[in-house]
Design a protein around this motif. Structure first.
Motif: not given
Length: 418
Positions: A144, A182-183, A186, A290-293, A295, A342
């Protein structure tokens, strides 16, 4: 149908949420005959719409997460991270006083140690249960990312990270270009972040709950759709009165009815100060961003989770009981914030939802026998951590019903601690 009036159920569980489902899985594995009672179905209410996290590193009691310090600021915003409908405040006041007291430094270490022990057990039991039930493919181990909008906000988080470090919880602070790695996408308003590699999520909490239930059902667990209006109990067992007036007798009763559990406990003579944190979310279509994990926006009290079934934007707390109608302006406010955080997020086509988190003032659930009644076990009050702690709770319920020694000290979880 087995379980009708006149035949005794071995173990009755009130509540078809993730706690009841896991208890059924553990008990049926041990050869017990289990019937779950729920008014709507298996994993259809609060357990279906949560943020999908296995938050094993989330060991800080809510009263210590800076919430008491933030209260005045948060309460000033009716759509902020925490709201209390003014008409509900008089009813809530005794709980709020207990919550404030739970933040006392003397209680900090005990609460932290109890949660850390519970989380260690939860992680081990969940990983084993996922394997046994064939649901391991639903696990996501992406970690996370917690985000901060200022150096001051980041510095305020450091004591909490130091406390986690004492319990062996790994994390890494990131900033600058690393944040974008990481994201991607953002907002530049975030200056720092903390990556937690051990944080896990699931593909979809409702699908996981139903899959674990299918495993329990294959081992003989039964479900009966019914609202339980009344419970009575003695040393030999319990009697459940259904809404249609019929009665079921059970040798053992497990009360795992989430936000309604204290009402059933009161019928058995136990007053447990449970309140309801109403949580809101919106699940957007998968392509929204496209959220990677997961947040985590702790300063705003919400998270964004990528699911197999969509993108879930939710959290925040409304302390408003179980009777008031939902205030979906809260989920809309979260979605507007998500668009700022985002840029490029597509807010169209979302499904709004509200659920009831059952919360105790010290953030520690009640897990133990009803005082003076051997036949009844309580398992409720997990707050934000029901999914996270469900497998540990299922294991502990099994041990209590079977009369075995549990793997952790249950004194901090006692129904009598209040």
């Amino acid at each position: 149908m087995s379980g009708e009036s006149g035949t005794q159920i071995d173990v009755a569980i009130i509540g078809g949420g993730i706690i009841g489902i896991c208890a059924a899985a553990f008990l049926t594995e041990a050869g017990r005959k289990v019937t779950i009672f729920d008014r709507t179905g298996i994993c259809e209410e609060t357990s279906s719409g949560n943020a999908a996290a296995f938050a094993f590193s989330d060991v800080l009691p809510l009263a210590h997460k800076g919430m008491v310090r933030q209260l005045p600021k948060w309460l000033a915003d009716p759509l902020g991270p925490l709201s209390i409908p003014p008409a509900y405040l008089p009813r809530l006041l005794p709980w709020l006083i207990r919550f404030w007291r739970a933040g006392a430094p003397a209680k900090y270490e005990a609460g932290l140690a109890a949660q850390a022990g519970m989380m260690k057990l939860a992680e081990a039991e969940w990983m084993d249960l996922l394997d046994r039930s064939g649901t391991r493919s639903m696990l996501r181990e992406d970690g996370s990312l917690e985000l901060y909008e200022s150096q001051a906000e980041f510095r305020a988080s450091l004591p909490g990270w130091a406390a986690r470090a004492r319990f062996g919880i790994g994390f890494r602070h990131v900033e600058g270009d690393d944040l974008a790695t990481w994201q991607p996408g953002l907002s530049p308003r975030f200056v720092k972040g903390t990556f937690v590699p051990g944080w896990k999520t699931v593909a979809d909490p409702k699908l996981l709950g139903k899959a674990v239930w299918a495993y329990a059902q294959a081992k003989g667990a039964r479900f009966e759709m019914a609202r339980i209006d009344r419970v009575t109990a003695n040393q030999d067992g319990a009697a459940l009165t259904l809404a249609d007036g019929t009665i079921r007798q059970a040798r053992h009763l497990v009360v795992a009815a989430g936000a309604w559990s204290h009402l059933l406990a009161r019928q058995l003579g136990d007053r447990i100060p449970l309140e309801t944190e109403r949580g809101y979310n919106t699940t957007l279509p998968k392509g929204a961003f496209d959220v990677k994990r997961q947040l985590i926006f702790s300063g705003h009290g919400f998270v964004i989770t990528p699911l197999e079934t969509g993108l879930r934007v939710g959290g925040a707390v409304e302390l408003g009981g179980i009777e008031r109608p939902p205030n979906y302006a809260r989920s809309k406010a979260l979605l507007q914030k998500a668009q700022k955080f985002l840029p490029g997020l597509d807010p169209a086509g979302g499904r709004e939802w509200m659920g009831f988190r059952p919360s105790l003032p010290d953030s520690v659930p009640v897990i133990g026998r009803a005082p003076g009644v051997q036949s009844v076990v309580y398992a409720f009050g997990h707050g934000h951590l029901g999914l996270t702690q469900a497998a540990a709770t299922g294991r502990l319920i099994r041990d209590l019903v079977l009369g075995q020694t549990p793997p952790i000290d249950l004194a901090p979880f006692s129904p009598q601690r209040f």
